[in-house]
Design an enzyme around this catalytic site. Structure first.
Site, PDB file in Angstrom:
ATOM      1  CG  ASP A 323      -1.771   1.259   1.459  1.00  0.00           C
ATOM      2  OD1 ASP A 323      -2.357   1.602   0.530  1.00  0.00           O
ATOM      3  OD2 ASP A 323      -1.624   1.793   2.441  1.00  0.00           O
ATOM      4  CG  ASP A 515      -2.699   1.824   6.725  1.00  0.00           C
ATOM      5  OD1 ASP A 515      -3.619   0.941   6.736  1.00  0.00           O
ATOM      6  OD2 ASP A 515      -2.828   3.013   6.119  1.00  0.00           O
ATOM      7  CG  ASP A 519      -4.554  -1.217   3.281  1.00  0.00           C
ATOM      8  OD1 ASP A 519      -5.139  -0.798   2.456  1.00  0.00           O
ATOM      9  OD2 ASP A 519      -3.520  -0.560   3.679  1.00  0.00           O
TER      10      ASP A 519
END
Length: 624
Positions: A323, A515, A519
């Protein structure tokens, strides 16, 4: 070493020393003055009883429970058979070396447990609960949400909370593996298990003990033993099948050749040697120990792995997907440019954007509101979040929109300028385009080094982000990632990851690093989900398979290196143990291996495998 032994281990060590002394006295007497068979029998039997009474007792107890074919049963059959053949010294020697091997196995497991226990020491024993101006020392379980606890210098923070009074430095190394002290003051969030180093802190509790950070970490580590790797499952199944097979083979060695060639005693002795060799303890102990030691090693570095299955899967990684925001970047946004169109100035553009974002809790919205604060939400209505696109609000009879170019361009007639690579928030009022605000997010200094380290390991890297293509390309270029998927809505990330998983090679895995807060779906979908910077994040601990307890990306290649080293150790032990045992069993069947060779093939091989497994306690160096 002795100070780290349990009471039972010290007792076992004393028995080994006494048994070895008695055994040695037999050879001293034999070589110096000579002894007859009766005295030899008594001395060696005494050594055997001191060393092996618990083995014989356990074997009998297991037989009564229907557990016939275990290593204690094999040891009893082999040694008592040696007694029946008059080989008293060999019987005592087998038991001596078997117990020595068992002692070192127990020490190895104990060492691994101690490394895990060091993490367990983060658990606070009490809390100073403030009641009517007085302090009462209570069990952390008794403290409720909203209560105020006082933490003095040198004490552990008992529960998660927010500092209401005082300032200090906290040692969070037991949670994160980092030695850097964390400065906290009024309003700072603090986590249970941290150690207060300096001032007195008053903390308002925000989570009960069962849901606190320290409890979640301990639960994660304790449950890691239940998530076994394929290698461990194979060894368990192997031992169940292997032991009955070798017992049958030993019976064949004892009976069939003696019927053909005679000399039953000779072939019986070879069968007993065959049984000693066959004990699978080298594999049964060393393989789980390697994984257990690696999990302990990782936990001390602030890398929490939920089970050896995830450790093994991480070692098979083909692609690592990152990410962007909060993972490769710091997540600390700052406005770098304000670009209004004709009709509004910079201050007006900021104010309109701040009104539109008033009810949003997105990090980008917080930056805009901090720059141009709106004191009241009066007059704001119809607020709506369009996931992955932006927000909409009604104000003073007008429709305000803030978001990415694709979202805002649907409602304005004019062309929207291209992004320069930063994160851009476009602003519109009704059908009029008002301009845009550029917000940058600094890339972490270790991001490029982490990606480079993974590439040296032969692992491909990718970025999945909801930001614009220009922003994603900028980060991909600076970090060196191989692939980019940008402008992804939350559901698009899941689809893109599923597509990548579908294309992976057989027996390979796809890893997602996020994180840990927004997510969760992709962390759960990935073969291995790694949550970054997740100190205190319930979402991360629940969804991820591996949790990095601070925000240090450099620990990802370290985790990969630990996995690869563990995999190498396991393979070495399996190949070495099986090769030696099969070789010596073949020699024993044809009369070329005696009981001493059998002792080496069992205890010696187990000891060497355990020493090799000990290497998993130390993490390998990483080139960054």
């Amino acid at each position: 070493m002795i100070k780290n032994l349990s009471k039972a281990q010290r007792h076992m060590l004393l028995r080994i020393i006494i048994g070895a002394t008695i055994f040695a006295s037999y050879y001293v007497a034999k070589l110096s003055v000579g002894i007859n068979n009766t005295v030899a029998f008594l001395i060696l039997t005494l050594a055997y009883v001191v060393l092996g009474y618990d083995v014989v007792y356990s074997a009998i107890k297991n037989i009564c429970k229907g557990k016939l074919l275990d290593e204690k049963f094999l040891m009893c059959i082999a040694t008592l058979g040696a007694y029946a053949l008059g080989d008293f010294s060999e019987a005592a020697a087998v038991m001596l070396f078997y117990q020595t091997g068992e002692f070192f196995q127990g020490y190895a497991v104990g060492k691994s447990r101690r490394s895990i226990k060091e993490l367990m020491n983060i658990c606070p024993e009490y809390a100073n609960l403030e009641l009517d101006g007085t302090l009462k020392r209570v069990d952390p379980y008794e403290v409720e949400i909203g209560d105020v606890v006082v933490v003095k210098p040198g004490e552990k923070i008992p529960l998660d909370g927010v500092v209401t009074e005082g300032s200090s430095f906290l040692d969070t190394s037991s949670l994160t593996g980092e030695s850097v002290k964390r400065e906290v003051g009024v309003g700072a969030s603090v986590f249970s298990g941290s150690i207060n180093l300096k001032g007195v802190l008053r903390i308002k509790v925000t989570k009960d003990f069962d849901n606190s950070t320290v409890s979640r970490i301990l639960e994660l580590v304790e449950n890691s033993a239940f998530n076994k790797s394929k290698s461990e499952d194979f060894i368990t199944r192997f031992a169940r099948v292997y032991t009955p097979i070798v017992v049958v083979c030993a019976l064949i060695v004892a009976i069939v050749p003696s019927l053909i060639f005679g000399s039953f005693a000779l072939w019986l002795k070879r069968a007993l040697i065959f049984l000693v060799i066959s004990c699978p303890c080298a594999l049964v102990i060393s393989v789980p120990l390697s994984f257990f030691a690696s999990i302990g090693c990782a936990s001390k570095l602030g890398i929490l792995i939920k089970g050896s299955n995830w450790l093994e899967a991480l070692g098979r990684a083909q692609t690592v997907v990152f990410d962007k925001t909060g993972t490769l970047t710091k997540g600390n946004f700052a406005i770098t440019a304000i670009c209004p169109c004709s009709g509004v100035d910079s201050d007006q553009l900021l104010k309109i954007a701040s009104v539109c974002e008033f009810y949003s809790d997105h990090p980008i919205a917080e930056v805009i509101k901090e720059r141009s604060p709106v004191l009241s939400g009066e007059g704001i209505s119809g607020f709506e979040v369009i996931a992955g696109c932006g927000v909409k609000a009604e104000y003073d009879g007008k429709t305000l929109r803030c978001g990415n170019s694709g979202f805002v361009s649907q409602f304005v007639a004019s062309n929207i300028p291209e992004s320069s690579g930063a994160t851009v928030v476009h602003v519109s009022c009704d059908n009029s385009y008002l301009g845009y605000i550029e917000i940058s997010d600094e890339i972490k200094p270790e991001s490029a080094r982490t990606v480079a380290a993974l590439k040296r390991m032969g692992i491909k890297t990718a970025i999945f982000t909801g930001d614009s293509r220009q922003t994603g390309e900028l980060v991909a270029k600076k970090t060196g990632c191989d692939m980019l998927r940008s402008e992804l809505l939350p559901q698009d990330k899941t689809s893109a990851l599923a597509e990548l998983i579908g294309k992976k090679a057989k027996n390979k895995s796809v890893v997602f690093v996020g994180d840990g807060i927004n997510d969760a779906p992709v962390l759960s979908l990935a073969d291995v989900g790694i949550a970054m910077g997740s100190l205190g994040s319930d979402a991360a601990i629940e969804a991820a398979d591996i949790v990095i307890m601070d925000d240090n990306l450099a620990k990802i290649p370290l985790a990969f290196s630990i996995c690869k080293k563990t995999d190498s150790i396991v393979k070495q032990n399996v190949i070495f143990s099986i090769s030696v045992k099969v070789g010596v069993m073949a020699l024993a069947a044809f009369g070329f291996a005696n009981m001493w060779a059998a002792v080496f093939a069992d205890v010696g091989v187990a000891f060497i495998a355990i020493l090799n497994a000990f290497r998993a306690f130390r993490h390998p160096p990483i080139k960054m």
